[in-house]
Design a protein around this motif. Structure first.
Motif, PDB file in Angstrom:
ATOM      1  N   MET A   1     -14.735  25.816 -12.469  1.00  0.00           N
ATOM      2  CA  MET A   1     -13.410  25.243 -12.654  1.00  0.00           C
ATOM      3  C   MET A   1     -13.465  23.746 -12.371  1.00  0.00           C
ATOM      4  SD  MET A   1     -10.065  26.123 -10.457  1.00  0.00           S
ATOM      5  CE  MET A   1      -8.483  25.843 -11.113  1.00  0.00           C
ATOM      6  N   ILE A   2     -12.884  22.960 -13.243  1.00  0.00           N
ATOM      7  CA  ILE A   2     -12.812  21.511 -13.067  1.00  0.00           C
ATOM      8  C   ILE A   2     -11.413  21.156 -12.593  1.00  0.00           C
ATOM      9  CG2 ILE A   2     -12.882  19.292 -14.255  1.00  0.00           C
ATOM     10  CD1 ILE A   2     -14.919  20.531 -16.172  1.00  0.00           C
ATOM     11  N   THR A   3     -11.333  20.306 -11.564  1.00  0.00           N
ATOM     12  CA  THR A   3     -10.051  19.822 -11.054  1.00  0.00           C
ATOM     13  C   THR A   3     -10.093  18.302 -10.980  1.00  0.00           C
ATOM     14  OG1 THR A   3     -10.779  19.960  -8.749  1.00  0.00           O
ATOM     15  CG2 THR A   3      -9.685  21.911  -9.666  1.00  0.00           C
ATOM     16  N   ILE A   4      -8.954  17.687 -10.853  1.00  0.00           N
ATOM     17  CA  ILE A   4      -8.877  16.236 -10.674  1.00  0.00           C
ATOM     18  C   ILE A   4      -8.828  15.958  -9.180  1.00  0.00           C
ATOM     19  CG2 ILE A   4      -7.500  14.160 -11.051  1.00  0.00           C
ATOM     20  CD1 ILE A   4      -6.525  15.484 -13.658  1.00  0.00           C
ATOM     21  N   ALA A   5      -9.749  15.149  -8.706  1.00  0.00           N
ATOM     22  CA  ALA A   5      -9.810  14.800  -7.290  1.00  0.00           C
ATOM     23  C   ALA A   5      -9.203  13.425  -7.022  1.00  0.00           C
ATOM     24  CB  ALA A   5     -11.261  14.823  -6.802  1.00  0.00           C
ATOM     25  N   ASN A   6      -9.474  12.463  -7.916  1.00  0.00           N
ATOM     26  CA  ASN A   6      -9.035  11.089  -7.712  1.00  0.00           C
ATOM     27  C   ASN A   6      -8.552  10.473  -9.017  1.00  0.00           C
ATOM     28  OD1 ASN A   6     -10.050  10.687  -4.896  1.00  0.00           O
ATOM     29  ND2 ASN A   6     -12.015  11.041  -5.881  1.00  0.00           N
ATOM     30  N   ALA A   7      -7.627   9.554  -8.887  1.00  0.00           N
ATOM     31  CA  ALA A   7      -7.246   8.650  -9.970  1.00  0.00           C
ATOM     32  C   ALA A   7      -7.464   7.252  -9.407  1.00  0.00           C
ATOM     33  CB  ALA A   7      -5.789   8.854 -10.364  1.00  0.00           C
ATOM     34  N   GLN A   8      -7.740   6.276 -10.254  1.00  0.00           N
ATOM     35  CA  GLN A   8      -8.051   4.931  -9.776  1.00  0.00           C
ATOM     36  C   GLN A   8      -7.040   3.914 -10.276  1.00  0.00           C
ATOM     37  OE1 GLN A   8     -12.124   3.215 -10.176  1.00  0.00           O
ATOM     38  NE2 GLN A   8     -11.052   1.654 -11.357  1.00  0.00           N
ATOM     39  N   LEU A   9      -6.669   3.019  -9.401  1.00  0.00           N
ATOM     40  CA  LEU A   9      -5.878   1.846  -9.768  1.00  0.00           C
ATOM     41  C   LEU A   9      -6.659   0.606  -9.372  1.00  0.00           C
ATOM     42  CD1 LEU A   9      -2.241   2.666  -8.578  1.00  0.00           C
ATOM     43  CD2 LEU A   9      -3.081   2.578 -10.925  1.00  0.00           C
ATOM     44  N   TRP A  10      -6.701  -0.385 -10.260  1.00  0.00           N
ATOM     45  CA  TRP A  10      -7.267  -1.675  -9.901  1.00  0.00           C
ATOM     46  C   TRP A  10      -6.268  -2.384  -8.991  1.00  0.00           C
ATOM     47  CZ3 TRP A  10     -12.122  -1.862 -10.951  1.00  0.00           C
ATOM     48  CH2 TRP A  10     -12.647  -1.364 -12.131  1.00  0.00           C
ATOM     49  N   VAL A  11      -6.751  -3.061  -7.973  1.00  0.00           N
ATOM     50  CA  VAL A  11      -5.883  -3.824  -7.083  1.00  0.00           C
ATOM     51  C   VAL A  11      -6.494  -5.203  -6.833  1.00  0.00           C
ATOM     52  CG1 VAL A  11      -4.902  -1.776  -5.977  1.00  0.00           C
ATOM     53  CG2 VAL A  11      -6.893  -2.876  -4.941  1.00  0.00           C
ATOM     54  N   HIS A  12      -5.637  -6.178  -6.573  1.00  0.00           N
ATOM     55  CA  HIS A  12      -6.105  -7.528  -6.271  1.00  0.00           C
ATOM     56  C   HIS A  12      -6.622  -7.615  -4.842  1.00  0.00           C
ATOM     57  CE1 HIS A  12      -4.594  -9.054  -9.998  1.00  0.00           C
ATOM     58  NE2 HIS A  12      -3.340  -8.761  -9.706  1.00  0.00           N
ATOM     59  N   ASP A  13      -5.964  -6.924  -3.937  1.00  0.00           N
ATOM     60  CA  ASP A  13      -6.284  -7.025  -2.512  1.00  0.00           C
ATOM     61  C   ASP A  13      -6.119  -5.634  -1.898  1.00  0.00           C
ATOM     62  OD1 ASP A  13      -5.394  -7.247   0.370  1.00  0.00           O
ATOM     63  OD2 ASP A  13      -5.875  -9.361   0.008  1.00  0.00           O
ATOM     64  N   GLN A  14      -7.205  -5.069  -1.394  1.00  0.00           N
ATOM     65  CA  GLN A  14      -7.134  -3.705  -0.862  1.00  0.00           C
ATOM     66  C   GLN A  14      -6.230  -3.603   0.363  1.00  0.00           C
ATOM     67  OE1 GLN A  14     -11.459  -2.937  -0.748  1.00  0.00           O
ATOM     68  NE2 GLN A  14     -10.991  -1.079  -1.921  1.00  0.00           N
ATOM     69  N   ASP A  15      -6.237  -4.606   1.236  1.00  0.00           N
ATOM     70  CA  ASP A  15      -5.379  -4.534   2.422  1.00  0.00           C
ATOM     71  C   ASP A  15      -3.907  -4.591   2.038  1.00  0.00           C
ATOM     72  OD1 ASP A  15      -7.438  -4.280   4.342  1.00  0.00           O
ATOM     73  OD2 ASP A  15      -7.774  -6.447   4.308  1.00  0.00           O
ATOM     74  N   GLU A  16      -3.555  -5.457   1.098  1.00  0.00           N
ATOM     75  CA  GLU A  16      -2.181  -5.547   0.618  1.00  0.00           C
ATOM     76  C   GLU A  16      -1.766  -4.236  -0.050  1.00  0.00           C
ATOM     77  OE1 GLU A  16       0.362  -8.763  -1.935  1.00  0.00           O
ATOM     78  OE2 GLU A  16      -1.497  -8.033  -2.867  1.00  0.00           O
ATOM     79  N   ALA A  17      -2.656  -3.672  -0.868  1.00  0.00           N
ATOM     80  CA  ALA A  17      -2.362  -2.398  -1.538  1.00  0.00           C
ATOM     81  C   ALA A  17      -2.210  -1.272  -0.519  1.00  0.00           C
ATOM     82  CB  ALA A  17      -3.460  -2.067  -2.546  1.00  0.00           C
ATOM     83  N   LEU A  18      -3.078  -1.255   0.475  1.00  0.00           N
ATOM     84  CA  LEU A  18      -3.004  -0.221   1.512  1.00  0.00           C
ATOM     85  C   LEU A  18      -1.667  -0.288   2.236  1.00  0.00           C
ATOM     86  CD1 LEU A  18      -4.322   2.032   3.180  1.00  0.00           C
ATOM     87  CD2 LEU A  18      -5.325   0.230   4.618  1.00  0.00           C
ATOM     88  N   ALA A  19      -1.231  -1.471   2.623  1.00  0.00           N
ATOM     89  CA  ALA A  19       0.063  -1.627   3.298  1.00  0.00           C
ATOM     90  C   ALA A  19       1.202  -1.164   2.392  1.00  0.00           C
ATOM     91  CB  ALA A  19       0.267  -3.083   3.727  1.00  0.00           C
TER      92      ALA A  19
END
Length: 142
Positions: A1-19
């Motif tokens: 069985m195949i499942t989706i584990a992750n989707a990806q978004l490009w971000v400029h700044d990981q810390d800003e995106a995390l917040a």
């Protein structure tokens, strides 16, 4: 069985995106690992509480040798227009979720609106990625 584990978004700044995704949208950190053996590459994922099998990867736009400068510029240009990716978030009450997220500082580009499939709204993250917040009707009743 195949499942989706992750989707990806490009971000400029990981810390800003995390917040943004944890403090404003209310997602939780799934992984935050820096790999020195890969030049300090940071694997950063977030996801909704109660849905542990799915995560969003907050990926910085890479430079050479992974991505040439021209391609990286094209990705950044698409991000600025909101065309580099979309995440669809589901809620049981779009208006209540809209009010909650607005109260946390999320700026919506589309307020909740009745659509044939439910109630739908939209906002963007600090990198320009488009997110939809939708209360989907039971499609069997349409």
């Amino acid at each position: 069985m195949i499942t989706i584990a992750n989707a990806q978004l490009w971000v400029h700044d990981q810390d800003e995106a995390l917040a943004f995704y944890t403090e404003k949208v209310g997602l939780e950190v799934r992984a935050d690992v820096t790999l020195p053996e890969m030049g300090g590459f940071r694997w950063l994922t977030v996801g909704p509480a109660g849905q542990p099998d799915m995560a969003i990867v907050l990926m910085p736009v890479p430079g050479p040798p992974l991505m040439d400068d021209d391609s990286a510029g094209q990705v950044r240009a698409l991000m600025a227009k909101g065309y580099a990716g979309t995440i669809f978030l589901a809620t049981d009450d779009c208006w209540a979720s809209y009010e909650e997220l607005t109260g946390r500082g999320v700026e919506f580009v589309e307020t909740p609106e009745e659509r044939p499939y439910g109630i739908d709204s939209g906002f963007r993250d600090p990198s320009g990625n488009h997110l939809r917040l939708t209360q989907v009707r039971d499609l069997a009743t349409l």
